[in-house]
Design a protein around this motif. Structure first.
Motif, PDB file in Angstrom:
ATOM      1  N   VAL A   1       0.849  -1.191   0.000  1.00  0.00           N
ATOM      2  CA  VAL A   1       0.000   0.000   0.000  1.00  0.00           C
ATOM      3  C   VAL A   1       0.882   1.237   0.000  1.00  0.00           C
ATOM      4  O   VAL A   1       1.980   1.236   0.579  1.00  0.00           O
ATOM      5  N   PRO A   2       0.436   2.320  -0.635  1.00  0.00           N
ATOM      6  CA  PRO A   2       1.231   3.542  -0.690  1.00  0.00           C
ATOM      7  C   PRO A   2       1.443   4.145   0.697  1.00  0.00           C
ATOM      8  O   PRO A   2       0.572   4.104   1.550  1.00  0.00           O
ATOM      9  N   VAL A   3       2.611   4.713   0.916  1.00  0.00           N
ATOM     10  CA  VAL A   3       2.915   5.463   2.120  1.00  0.00           C
ATOM     11  C   VAL A   3       2.604   6.929   1.840  1.00  0.00           C
ATOM     12  O   VAL A   3       3.097   7.503   0.875  1.00  0.00           O
ATOM     13  N   CYS A   4       1.781   7.548   2.669  1.00  0.00           N
ATOM     14  CA  CYS A   4       1.354   8.920   2.412  1.00  0.00           C
ATOM     15  C   CYS A   4       2.066   9.923   3.305  1.00  0.00           C
ATOM     16  O   CYS A   4       2.517   9.593   4.402  1.00  0.00           O
TER      17      CYS A   4
ATOM     18  N   VAL B   1      -0.779  20.460   6.574  1.00  0.00           N
ATOM     19  CA  VAL B   1      -0.156  20.743   7.864  1.00  0.00           C
ATOM     20  C   VAL B   1       0.622  19.508   8.300  1.00  0.00           C
ATOM     21  O   VAL B   1       0.324  18.381   7.887  1.00  0.00           O
ATOM     22  N   TRP B   2       1.618  19.733   9.128  1.00  0.00           N
ATOM     23  CA  TRP B   2       2.429  18.631   9.643  1.00  0.00           C
ATOM     24  C   TRP B   2       1.782  18.084  10.912  1.00  0.00           C
ATOM     25  O   TRP B   2       1.524  18.808  11.861  1.00  0.00           O
ATOM     26  N   ASP B   3       1.494  16.790  10.890  1.00  0.00           N
ATOM     27  CA  ASP B   3       0.901  16.122  12.042  1.00  0.00           C
ATOM     28  C   ASP B   3       2.032  15.542  12.897  1.00  0.00           C
ATOM     29  O   ASP B   3       2.671  14.552  12.510  1.00  0.00           O
TER      30      ASP B   3
ATOM     31  N   ARG C   1       3.616  11.991  12.354  1.00  0.00           N
ATOM     32  CA  ARG C   1       4.834  12.349  11.652  1.00  0.00           C
ATOM     33  C   ARG C   1       4.646  12.281  10.136  1.00  0.00           C
ATOM     34  O   ARG C   1       5.382  11.620   9.407  1.00  0.00           O
ATOM     35  N   ARG C   2       3.636  12.979   9.664  1.00  0.00           N
ATOM     36  CA  ARG C   2       3.356  12.992   8.219  1.00  0.00           C
ATOM     37  C   ARG C   2       2.567  14.241   7.868  1.00  0.00           C
ATOM     38  O   ARG C   2       1.971  14.890   8.723  1.00  0.00           O
ATOM     39  N   TRP C   3       2.569  14.567   6.572  1.00  0.00           N
ATOM     40  CA  TRP C   3       1.832  15.721   6.066  1.00  0.00           C
ATOM     41  C   TRP C   3       0.394  15.325   5.739  1.00  0.00           C
ATOM     42  O   TRP C   3       0.149  14.282   5.126  1.00  0.00           O
TER      43      TRP C   3
END
Length: 494
Positions: A231-234, A444-446, A450-452
């Motif tokens: 699965v894609p990493v987002c 926004v950065w979560d 740790r991802r956008w």
């Protein structure tokens, strides 16, 4: 020239050997435009891979390469690491059965794989598998441009640009290897009964007791029945932006900063964001504009991805759209009501993810909308009265609903500001979001995941200048988005 060796820099390397090169000393004037030293080794070059990606190009890139050149570069990783090589550009002169100009990838434990230009295409084509991961510590790349009667440059072919890096070998490390053809080892999203997922762009779900061997195949420690799928990493760019405080105007985006950015051209330019590896999130009004002059005029839906330059996007080619799905709350005939301004475009084929093409994540909680939280919006919209061809971005804080409502009242505006929207900016702060940015996303950065995360979609505003911009609140539509992507869209499909 036996016994001599030319030094090759660790970053921005170019591999080259010319049949006319007889000695290396005294030839240090070969300096590429990018500040890269062109070496002329007699027995090839050896590069040490590091954790950070390093650049490897053909001679003179991005200028067309000369005929009669050849070179071999061995890339070695430290103990406990393997080599990952990713092609970003690949333009070779077409030849029958790769008998002419070619690039060959080889390593211990894998069959050599040769790539060349595509017949019938003036620019050739990149390898079907853009990423290669060695099974051991080293990987070899060989470039060959056959000699011609005149040692001259080809008109359009600039050969290749690639990035290499050292990747740690561990229980979850995915590897892929070049097989005899140019197709990818496994199709992203399929069940890889043999080959592993291509990290960091994909991850295996569920991982269970399966581990990835050094040969790039799955091994089940407990003979479990379940095979994972990729699965894609987002939301995790390979080249993220440096998060700074809000600044005046906009900044030019670098390759990989916003790898989810889409460019659309339907009733004019617009934007969007990649979700997963087959869907584009955008604004409904880019497909069904509020302006009455467009009513009843169907246009083709063109989507472009994978670059920060529109011209380069056009060269990469458009991604055909299979289906357009607009939210049922959107009302095209209500010019002052942008409620439900959200749509999904399903691509005909899954895209192959890489450093310049990655999806963004969807929001999952209200804390991502707290006032004062800094976010970024990117797009190809108008800047200083002109449409830009380069991707730009700006940072703006989330504004309070009370301030935005008061600002609208001051201007006696009648636009609907529903709970499915939020606003960004400052009434004293000059913004750069303008015509042509519609459909692009506010991210926004979560810190928790740790991802956008794409919390908003550029929807509407009052002119281009000072004040606030209004965005579709993506969180309110996450269930609808997931339902459509899972094929449960029911009557919403169009």
């Amino acid at each position: 020239m036996s016994g001599s060796r030319c030094l090759v820099p660790e970053r921005g390397n170019s591999l080259w050997r010319s049949p006319h090169c007889t000695s290396c000393p005294g030839k240090m004037w070969w300096l590429l435009l990018w500040g890269v030293l062109q070496a002329c080794p007699t027995q090839g070059s050896v590069l040490l891979a590091q954790r950070l990606p390093q650049q490897l190009t053909s001679p003179g890139y991005p200028e067309p390469y000369l005929k009669g050149q050849e070179g071999t570069t061995d890339i070695q990783a430290p103990e406990g690491f393997v080599v990952r090589l990713v092609f970003q550009d690949f333009y070779l002169e077409p030849s029958q059965n790769c008998e002419g100009d070619s690039v060959t990838i080889s390593a211990s434990g894998m069959d050599p794989c040769r790539f060349c230009g595509q017949q019938g295409s003036s620019l050739g084509s990149p390898p079907g598998q853009r990423e290669f991961v060695s099974s051991g510590r080293s990987l070899r790349l060989t470039f060959h441009a056959h000699s011609s009667s005149e040692d001259k440059a080809t008109h359009l072919h600039k050969s290749f640009l690639a990035f290499y890096q050292a990747v740690a070998v561990n229980g979850s490390q995915s590897t892929s290897h070049a097989s005899g053809g140019a197709e990818a080892v496994n199709t992203p999203g399929d069940h890889p009964s043999k080959n592993c997922c291509q990290e960091p762009y994909y991850q295996a779900v569920p991982a269970g007791t399966l581990t990835c061997t050094a040969q790039g195949t799955w091994k089940d420690r407990q003979d479990g029945p379940e095979i994972p799928h990729c699965v894609p990493v987002c939301g995790r760019p390979v080249t993220p932006i440096a998060q700074n405080q809000k600044t005046l105007g906009s900044s030019r985006a670098k390759l990989g900063n916003f790898p989810w950015q889409a460019f659309t051209n339907i009733y004019g330019r617009g934007g969007g964001a990649l979700l997963g590896d087959r869907w584009i999130l955008t604004a409904a009004h880019t497909i069904y504009p509020k302006d009455g002059i467009f009513l009843g005029k169907n246009r083709s839906v063109d989507v472009f991805l994978g670059h920060t330059d529109i011209e380069e996007m056009l060269k990469l080619g458009k991604y055909p759209v299979r289906r357009v799905v607009v939210h049922p709350d959107y009302r095209q005939n209500e010019s002052h009501n942008f409620n439900g301004d959200i749509a999904l475009l399903e691509l005909q084929h899954r895209v192959s993810l890489g450093p310049n093409l990655l999806p963004v994540c969807l929001p999952d909680n209200e804390t991502l909308y707290l006032s004062g939280l800094l976010g970024y919006v990117s797009g190809f919209g108008m800047e200083m009265g002109w449409f830009t061809t380069k991707l730009k971005y700006s940072g703006f804080p989330v504004a309070t609903r009370k301030d935005c409502e008061a600002w609208l009242r001051e201007r006696q505006r009648t636009e609907v500001f529903s709970d499915n929207m939020f606003c960004v900016g400052d009434k004293m702060w000059k913004h750069s979001v303008c015509q042509g940015d519609s459909g692009s996303v506010y991210v926004v950065w979560d810190n928790h995941s740790r991802r956008w995360v794409a919390t908003g979609i550029v929807s509407w505003g009052i002119g281009c200048g000072e004040g606030y911009d209004f965005y579709t609140k993506v969180l309110n539509y996450v269930d609808w988005i997931k339902g459509v992507m899972d094929g449960k869209d029911g009557p919403w499909g169009s």
